[in-house]
Motif scaffolding. Structure first.
Motif: not given
Length: 303
Positions: A131-133, A14, A216, A222, A16, A224
């Protein structure tokens, strides 16, 4: 920084990032304090401005640092400042809004100081992008949390949580809907802020000079989202009244810390409710005992 400049031996589970992407200068001739009612709008891309070297403005003894605007056409005497500090403990900031932070969070302050407004009724708003993965994660969200206690931030009974998920490895931005039109952060200087709806961005346009772009943009794809936050409220004289705004928030990992009723407030409530109840109870017992004694005295014993 070029895409792929930051890599790991194995892909993180994870990650962000939080980016300040745009600053909006909007005209509010009807004095509503709302970005949606703006008659004119000027957009500043934050990555197009020239900022100082963050490394030269770090203070290791206080684990803090500052980004500040070096120059901008028409803003020779004005500035934008982003101050950040990591506390490393469970504690509360000393000045209003006295945000509660944890070892896994960092507080920042975004200041607009004498930055020139374009309009007679100029107000400012900030676009915040997250942003997140994260594999198999729920959608990102913005939630308003209410609190009965305004002990730490008088007059403010809400907090906003912009979260990437509900897990312990999620990230968040958290703030109270208040900013300040003066550097002292007094009650007379507080102004409301307004948060607008969450937007999902299918194709993130990341500043190429950012760490987020370097990390990223390596095929991670990711998720967004973005949100706008405007500063100021009806009847406050617009930005020109003080030519200064200061907004504080937290960025952290896990779940945002929440305010709870303090020991002092609980004691006051207990005293306020418990004391009258006790007086009522003991008063009732006294009246009952007195009546019982009188009844026994009225009827003499019969042999």
């Amino acid at each position: 920084m070029s895409a792929g400049a930051i890599t790991f031996t194995s892909q993180p589970l994870s990650a962000f990032a939080v980016i300040f992407t745009k600053l909006w200068d909007f005209n509010d001739p009807d004095d509503t304090g709302s970005l949606t009612n703006a008659s004119n709008l000027t957009k500043y891309h934050m990555d197009s401005l020239t900022w100082n070297d963050f490394g030269k403005n770090m203070q290791m003894n206080t684990t803090s640092g500052v980004f500040s605007l070096l120059n901008h056409k028409g803003a020779n005497n004005g500035s934008l400042v982003l101050w950040m500090r990591a506390y490393g403990s469970h504690a509360r900031a000393e000045e209003l809004p006295k945000l509660l932070h944890s070892p896994d969070s960092m507080e920042f302050s975004f200041k607009i100081d004498k930055f020139p407004g374009k309009y007679l009724a100029s107000r400012f708003a900030l676009e915040v992008t997250v942003l997140r993965f994260m594999e198999a994660a729920a959608d990102m969200s913005i939630e308003t949390h209410k609190n009965l206690d305004d002990e730490y931030t008088p007059g403010i009974f809400k907090a906003t949580h912009y979260s990437t998920g509900e897990h312990n490895d999620a990230g968040y931005v958290a703030w109270k809907p208040v900013c300040y039109a003066g550097a002292r952060h007094t009650l007379e200087e507080d102004r409301f802020t307004t948060t607008y709806g969450l937007r999902k961005d299918a194709t993130p346009a990341l500043p190429q000079a950012s760490i987020a772009h370097a990390f990223f943009m390596t095929g991670m794809k990711p998720q967004t989202t973005s949100v706008n936050i405007s500063f100021g409220m009806e009847g406050d004289g617009f930005y020109k009244a003080s030519s200064y705004l200061d907004w504080n928030a937290l960025v952290g990992i896990g779940q945002p810390p929440e305010d709870h009723l303090s020991t002092l407030v609980i004691s006051v409530i207990t005293a306020g409710v418990g004391l009258p109840a006790a007086l009522f109870l003991f008063g009732g017992l006294a009246v009952g005992i007195k009546k019982l004694v009188r009844r026994q005295q009225t009827y003499p014993e019969i042999d």
